[in-house]
Scaffold this motif. Structure first.
Motif, short mmCIF file in Angstrom:
data_model
loop_
_atom_site.label_atom_id
_atom_site.label_comp_id
_atom_site.label_asym_id
_atom_site.label_seq_id
_atom_site.Cartn_x
_atom_site.Cartn_y
_atom_site.Cartn_z
N PHE A 239 -6.95 10.34 -5.13
CA PHE A 239 -6.15 10.84 -6.27
C PHE A 239 -7.02 10.86 -7.52
CE2 PHE A 239 -2.92 9.73 -3.29
CZ PHE A 239 -1.82 10.51 -3.61
N LEU B 93 0.87 4.30 -2.76
CA LEU B 93 0.79 5.73 -2.40
C LEU B 93 1.93 6.53 -3.04
CD1 LEU B 93 -0.65 7.78 -0.48
CD2 LEU B 93 1.06 7.21 1.23
N TYR C 162 4.73 11.97 1.72
CA TYR C 162 3.72 11.39 0.83
C TYR C 162 2.31 11.54 1.42
CZ TYR C 162 7.58 9.64 -1.83
OH TYR C 162 8.70 9.58 -2.59
N VAL D 287 -6.87 7.00 1.55
CA VAL D 287 -6.26 8.08 0.76
C VAL D 287 -6.18 7.75 -0.74
CG1 VAL D 287 -4.05 9.27 0.38
CG2 VAL D 287 -4.94 9.07 2.69
N LEU D 288 -5.89 6.49 -1.06
CA LEU D 288 -5.63 6.13 -2.47
C LEU D 288 -6.74 6.58 -3.44
CD1 LEU D 288 -3.99 2.56 -2.18
CD2 LEU D 288 -2.87 4.78 -2.45
N VAL E 191 1.20 11.10 4.62
CA VAL E 191 0.70 10.31 5.76
C VAL E 191 0.58 11.26 6.94
CG1 VAL E 191 1.12 8.36 7.31
CG2 VAL E 191 1.69 8.18 4.88
N LEU F 253 0.83 -1.21 0.00
CA LEU F 253 0.00 0.00 0.00
C LEU F 253 0.87 1.26 0.00
CD1 LEU F 253 -3.10 -0.89 2.20
CD2 LEU F 253 -2.86 -0.93 -0.27
N THR F 254 2.03 1.21 0.65
CA THR F 254 2.91 2.38 0.61
C THR F 254 3.47 2.56 -0.82
OG1 THR F 254 3.49 1.88 2.89
CG2 THR F 254 4.81 3.55 1.81
N VAL G 97 -4.08 4.44 4.53
CA VAL G 97 -3.63 4.49 3.12
C VAL G 97 -4.78 4.09 2.18
CG1 VAL G 97 -1.89 3.70 1.46
CG2 VAL G 97 -1.27 3.98 3.85
N HIS H 191 1.89 9.57 -6.14
CA HIS H 191 2.51 10.88 -5.95
C HIS H 191 3.46 11.22 -7.10
CE1 HIS H 191 1.39 12.86 -2.19
NE2 HIS H 191 0.96 11.66 -1.84
#
Ligand SMILES: Cc1cc2nc3c(=O)[nH]c(=O)nc-3n(C[C@H](O)[C@H](O)[C@H](O)COP(=O)(O)OP(=O)(O)OC[C@H]3O[C@@H](n4cnc5c(N)ncnc54)[C@H](O)[C@@H]3O)c2cc1C
Length: 423
Positions: free
Chosen positions: A156, A80, A122, A152-153, A124, A76-77, A149, A84
């Motif tokens: 975008f 993210l 990023y 947040v995804l 967080v 997941l990171t 996360v 970006h």
């Protein structure tokens, strides 16, 4: 030949015209020549400028599809970080477990300060995550981080598709192969993951010794609520094993043990580590067949070094609720031999990250940070492969990613584990 004819013409003109006329003709010819020259040069310049503009536009707007396998902390990171980069046409995540299972994962993670600043860049929002700060480290439940996360995804503008309950298999590979345009698969399916193998990477690993002997224990207290607790380290421990018929004499600082107590209030972990040495205590603890010796060591360690607010554990509780390694063993780091590749036929890049790339045979309580460090080279890698259009530039991007991955293993062997267990 042509020049001779011109010479002849020029002689004829020279014979029939006066010098003013010759000068006028020369001026006209010279003006024509200059005009043609300027036009030609301008056309060449316009051609190269247009080519440059087209290339720049193509480079600035080039995008690729990113497929992430595994929605663990590293998967997941990666997703993210990728978003970006502004280079993603579409992001697809495959996770074999359900979203509920992912968000319910309860073990505590300690995000080190250097990783905190990277993740902050990023987006967080640590200030709004449930957790605890201690010595620059952020302690939280892994599920809380993953939930953040996942929230947040989709914010975008990029097209994001997260497929829970969907295992990445040979059939999924077929779907990926047939996606149009350039693709990057980031395999983050953990230490037992097979996505990179399905995609054609070698599953061979190189195993390095860390030069550290260790044993681990976990006490599960289901009746307690899960509250974050900062880790604690105790150095220079030695054990009296004389009751077991072994001399307890330790010769120097290097042969003394370090204890790390970590985890949340519900699940307490202990890591006991010592530099590789051959003292009688280490020899005994490496070869002992009597489990009670190690159990007693962990019980004593816990009751002596637990936080003051924690309750002690009894012999019988320990017997029923503590899991532990029965003897000392060597901590080894396994690094995948192949961590990046490019498949020309389907314009597909593949990389492995997190525990799919490297992992210890021991729960060190810092593993997530190791995976996050690997992601530091991801933005640069994405920027370079999205515009790589020659064999040379593709190979250059892959080599730099592989070197970063291998460098990390070297760094962890030299400093990483020692820093986290012995300092
Ligand atoms: C009990 C326990 C306690 C721990 N405590 C700590 C700690 O205190 N601190 C710490 O830093 N680390 C801790 N760790 C280690 C930590 O869990 C790992 O380092 C970390 O999870 C690795 O992240 P990852 O994303 O690389 O892999 P994983 O977390 O293993 O994630 C891999 C994901 O890929 C999915 N997957 C696998 N195969 C497929 C497939 N074919 N298709 C689709 N999805 C797939 C899996 O379901 C999983 O969700 C602990 C681990 C355990 C088990």
């Amino acid at each position: 030949m042509q020049l001779r004819n011109n010479d002849t013409t020029f002689e004829r003109i020279a014979n029939t015209c006066d010098s003013d006329e010759i000068a006028r003709i020369l001026r006209v010819q010279s003006t024509h020549f200059t005009t043609y020259f300027v036009i030609t040069v301008s056309l060449i310049a316009i051609f190269y400028k247009t080519k440059h503009i087209v290339c720049t536009i193509r480079r600035n707007y080039a995008k690729l599809t990113i497929i992430v396998v595994g929605a663990g902390p590293i998967g997941l990171t990666s997703a993210l970080i990728s978003l970006h980069c502004n280079r993603v046409r579409k992001l697809v995540v495959y996770e074999e477990q359900s979203r509920l299972n992912i968000e319910r994962q309860s073990y505590q993670i300690a995000v080190q300060s250097s990783q905190v600043s990277m993740l902050r860049s990023y987006g967080v929002d640590f200030d709004n995550l449930e957790g605890l700060w201690h010595d620059g480290c952020f302690y939280t439940r892994v599920g809380i981080y993953l939930e953040f996360v996942l929230h947040v995804l989709p914010l975008f503008k990029t097209d994001v598709e997260i497929n829970f309950g969907t295992k990445f298999t040979k059939d999924t590979r077929y779907i990926v192969d047939n996606m149009s345009g350039r693709k990057l698969v980031i395999c983050c399916d953990g230490s037992t993951g097979i996505a990179s193998k399905i995609l054609g990477l070698s599953d061979e690993t190189v195993t390095y010794s860390t030069g550290i002997f260790a044993a681990a224990a976990a006490i599960d207290r289901r009746n307690q609520t899960s509250v974050p607790i900062p880790e604690k380290r105790v150095h220079n421990l030695s054990f009296d094993l004389s009751a077991y018929g072994t001399s307890a004499y330790e010769c120097n600082e290097r042969t003394k043990f370090t204890l790390k107590l970590y985890g949340n209030s519900q699940c307490r972990h202990m890591a006991l580590a010592v530099n590789r040495c051959d003292t009688s205590v280490v020899r005994t603890l490496k070869s002992v067949l009597d489990k009670s010796m190690m159990r007693n060591i962990f019980l004593k360690c816990y009751n002596t070094y637990k936080r003051s607010k924690e309750t002690s554990i009894s012999d019988s509780y320990c017997l029923n609720n503590m899991k532990f390694s029965p003897r000392l063993y060597e901590i080894k780091l396994s690094q995948k031999l192949e961590t990046a590749a490019y498949i020309t036929d389907c314009d597909l890049f593949i990389i492995t990250e997190g525990e799919a790339a490297r992992s210890y045979n021991f729960n060190t309580g810092l593993d997530i940070n190791m995976g996050l460090k690997g992601l530091a080279s991801l933005p640069q890698f994405i920027q370079s492969i999205v515009i790589a259009d020659t064999e040379h530039s593709i190979v250059k991007s892959l080599v730099s990613k592989i070197e970063h991955s291998e460098g990390l293993s070297r760094e962890f062997l030299t400093f990483g584990l020692k820093q986290h267990l012995f300092t």
